[in-house]
Motif scaffolding. Sequence first.
Motif, PDB file in Angstrom:
ATOM      1  N   MET A   1       0.910  -1.022  -0.101  1.00  0.00           N
ATOM      2  CA  MET A   1       0.103   0.076  -0.109  1.00  0.00           C
ATOM      3  C   MET A   1       0.596   1.272  -0.044  1.00  0.00           C
ATOM      4  O   MET A   1       2.038   1.223   0.521  1.00  0.00           O
ATOM      5  CB  MET A   1      -0.929   0.059   1.143  1.00  0.00           C
ATOM      6  N   ASP A   2       0.479   2.304  -0.680  1.00  0.00           N
ATOM      7  CA  ASP A   2       1.289   3.472  -0.617  1.00  0.00           C
ATOM      8  C   ASP A   2       0.609   4.277   0.432  1.00  0.00           C
ATOM      9  O   ASP A   2      -0.301   3.858   1.414  1.00  0.00           O
ATOM     10  CB  ASP A   2       1.150   4.171  -1.793  1.00  0.00           C
ATOM     11  N   ILE A   3       1.071   5.554   0.542  1.00  0.00           N
ATOM     12  CA  ILE A   3       0.756   6.334   1.599  1.00  0.00           C
ATOM     13  C   ILE A   3      -0.594   6.712   1.855  1.00  0.00           C
ATOM     14  O   ILE A   3      -1.225   6.708   2.855  1.00  0.00           O
ATOM     15  CB  ILE A   3       1.615   7.746   1.615  1.00  0.00           C
ATOM     16  N   GLN A   4      -1.375   6.791   0.730  1.00  0.00           N
ATOM     17  CA  GLN A   4      -2.892   6.938   0.821  1.00  0.00           C
ATOM     18  C   GLN A   4      -3.907   5.903   1.103  1.00  0.00           C
ATOM     19  O   GLN A   4      -4.969   5.840   1.141  1.00  0.00           O
ATOM     20  CB  GLN A   4      -3.268   7.861  -0.426  1.00  0.00           C
ATOM     21  N   GLY A   5      -3.184   4.637   1.299  1.00  0.00           N
ATOM     22  CA  GLY A   5      -4.063   3.542   1.541  1.00  0.00           C
ATOM     23  C   GLY A   5      -4.232   2.595   0.201  1.00  0.00           C
ATOM     24  O   GLY A   5      -4.989   1.597   0.278  1.00  0.00           O
ATOM     25  N   ARG A   6      -3.697   3.185  -1.029  1.00  0.00           N
ATOM     26  CA  ARG A   6      -4.071   2.414  -2.192  1.00  0.00           C
ATOM     27  C   ARG A   6      -3.271   1.212  -2.382  1.00  0.00           C
ATOM     28  O   ARG A   6      -2.069   1.244  -1.869  1.00  0.00           O
ATOM     29  CB  ARG A   6      -4.019   3.356  -3.506  1.00  0.00           C
ATOM     30  N   ILE A   7      -3.987   0.068  -3.049  1.00  0.00           N
ATOM     31  CA  ILE A   7      -3.123  -1.145  -3.260  1.00  0.00           C
ATOM     32  C   ILE A   7      -2.258  -0.760  -4.452  1.00  0.00           C
ATOM     33  O   ILE A   7      -2.553  -0.378  -5.457  1.00  0.00           O
ATOM     34  CB  ILE A   7      -4.035  -2.298  -3.332  1.00  0.00           C
ATOM     35  N   ILE A   8      -1.001  -1.327  -4.568  1.00  0.00           N
ATOM     36  CA  ILE A   8       0.002  -1.284  -5.382  1.00  0.00           C
ATOM     37  C   ILE A   8       0.149  -2.581  -6.023  1.00  0.00           C
ATOM     38  O   ILE A   8       0.469  -3.497  -5.393  1.00  0.00           O
ATOM     39  CB  ILE A   8       1.210  -0.686  -4.730  1.00  0.00           C
ATOM     40  N   TYR A   9      -0.079  -2.772  -7.324  1.00  0.00           N
ATOM     41  CA  TYR A   9       0.060  -4.193  -7.963  1.00  0.00           C
ATOM     42  C   TYR A   9       1.283  -4.240  -8.903  1.00  0.00           C
ATOM     43  O   TYR A   9       1.383  -3.336  -9.328  1.00  0.00           O
ATOM     44  CB  TYR A   9      -1.268  -4.392  -8.777  1.00  0.00           C
ATOM     45  N   THR A  10       1.759  -5.346  -8.901  1.00  0.00           N
ATOM     46  CA  THR A  10       3.008  -5.622  -9.831  1.00  0.00           C
ATOM     47  C   THR A  10       2.465  -5.690 -11.390  1.00  0.00           C
ATOM     48  O   THR A  10       1.028  -5.978 -11.376  1.00  0.00           O
ATOM     49  CB  THR A  10       3.778  -6.827  -9.525  1.00  0.00           C
TER      50      THR A  10
END
Length: 66
Positions: A1-10
């Motif tokens: 997750m990034d700082i804003q709580g979004r999921i980061i996908y490969t």
Amino acid sequence: MDIQGRIIYTDQQKNKIVKRMNEILETKAPELPVLKPMRAGRNELCPCGSGKKYKRCHLWEDQGYK
């Protein structure tokens, strides 16, 4: 997750998600059964609203005799 709580996908995860979404969109929905229109019974009131029984009003016309 990034700082804003979004999921980061490969990239691999993104491709897998896109592939699955395309599979879902390409599948056909099941066909609904064809329903016959309801007919009035011989002794029921005629659907035309005359107040007569169907057999005395429109039965013969609907069967092609008049």
